[in-house]
Design an enzyme around this catalytic site. Structure first.
Site, PDB file in Angstrom:
ATOM      1  N   THR A 246      21.130 -38.554   1.225  1.00 35.25           N
ATOM      2  CA  THR A 246      21.059 -38.029  -0.207  1.00 35.25           C
ATOM      3  C   THR A 246      22.764 -37.391  -0.325  1.00 35.25           C
ATOM      4  O   THR A 246      23.346 -37.215   0.684  1.00 35.25           O
ATOM      5  CB  THR A 246      20.247 -36.766  -0.328  1.00 35.25           C
ATOM      6  N   CYS A 247      22.961 -37.217  -1.515  1.00 35.46           N
ATOM      7  CA  CYS A 247      24.481 -36.741  -1.620  1.00 35.46           C
ATOM      8  C   CYS A 247      24.548 -35.079  -1.331  1.00 35.46           C
ATOM      9  O   CYS A 247      23.584 -34.585  -1.249  1.00 35.46           O
ATOM     10  CB  CYS A 247      24.537 -36.943  -3.340  1.00 35.46           C
TER      11      CYS A 247
END
Length: 264
Positions: A246-247
């Site tokens: 994920t970011c």
């Protein structure tokens, strides 16, 4: 003579105020959509699929009698049969990812090579939505690939893969050492062996194919060398791994990446 008298607004001032009011209204509508409507819709959509995944055939919500008439068991359909129903809704539904003790409990989608990131901003209903879906990298299969990569957004409301960032804390890892992935092939458990804070350009964590055992082992060794902390979980070239990404706001174009090895 002008004392105590109010000046009338000019046409330009009225226009400016009108534009400001419109901008504020649009901004409020956007915030309502992002923080209220879309999260509620995402939750409802996920729960609808989860009811199918978990409900016995006798439940009218799953409609198993109609959709899988030749099921082997009238009361407890197999996982393959449950996914058969889910894939009637959308054939791109490939699995279900769960990290116990977190909000991560979602269907996993996978699109084709023509648009591999389609589910980055689309739901399983193929509706465009900011949160998108958890999705499997095109071209990999957790049942056979040495490495399978799942992506999910980091959302401000804490949904999707947001809680992966908590793995930066060793104490969180200690309480959340495994995650599960269900598919038509069965239910699999993965043990977390490394957590990275990196970028796609700094390290190709998204690799899914390797020339041979030596290349795969080199990849695993580099993963462990870059890990935020040592988990003492051993991995070999014979293992299969699943990567959750994920970011992350900790660096420009950053990613929080959690690596797990298949254990059962």
């Amino acid at each position: 003579e002008m004392v105590g008298k109010k000046k009338a607004l000019s046409c330009g001032q009225k226009t400016a105020l009108g534009i400001l009011f419109l901008a504020m209204t649009l901004c409020a509508a956007y915030l309502f959509s992002v923080f209220v409507f879309q999260p509620a819709a995402n939750t409802a959509d996920t729960q609808a699929l989860k009811a199918i995944l978990e409900a016995p055939k006798s439940s009218t919500s799953s409609n198993f009698q109609e959709q899988v008439p030749n099921s082997s068991n009238a009361e407890t359909p197999s996982l393959a049969e449950r996914f058969q129903v889910l894939q009637k809704i959308n054939p791109d539904i490939q699995g279900w990812i769960t990290v116990p003790g977190t909000a991560i409990d979602y269907p996993v989608l996978q699109s084709g090579a023509q648009d591999p990131d389609y589910y980055l901003n689309h739901t399983y209903k193929k509706e465009m939505r900011t949160a998108g879906s958890i999705y499997l990298q095109c071209g990999c299969d957790p049942a056979v690939s040495r490495s399978a990569v799942l992506y999910g957004h980091h959302m401000l409301d804490g949904s999707m893969f947001t809680e992966l960032e908590r793995y930066d804390d060793f104490s969180f890892f200690q309480g959340h050492k495994t995650f599960t992935y269900k598919s038509a092939a069965g239910s699999s458990t993965y043990e977390v062996f490394a957590v990275l804070e990196t970028t796609p350009s700094a390290f190709a964590f998204q690799r899914t194919t390797f020339a041979d055992d030596a290349a795969f082992l080199q990849f695993l060794e580099e993963v462990q060398a870059r890990a935020l902390y040592q988990t003492e979980v051993q991995v070999t070239a014979l293992d299969r791994v699943m990567v959750l990404a994920t970011c992350s706001g900790r660096q420009k174009n950053g990613r929080t990446v959690v690596f797990g090895k298949f254990i059962s």
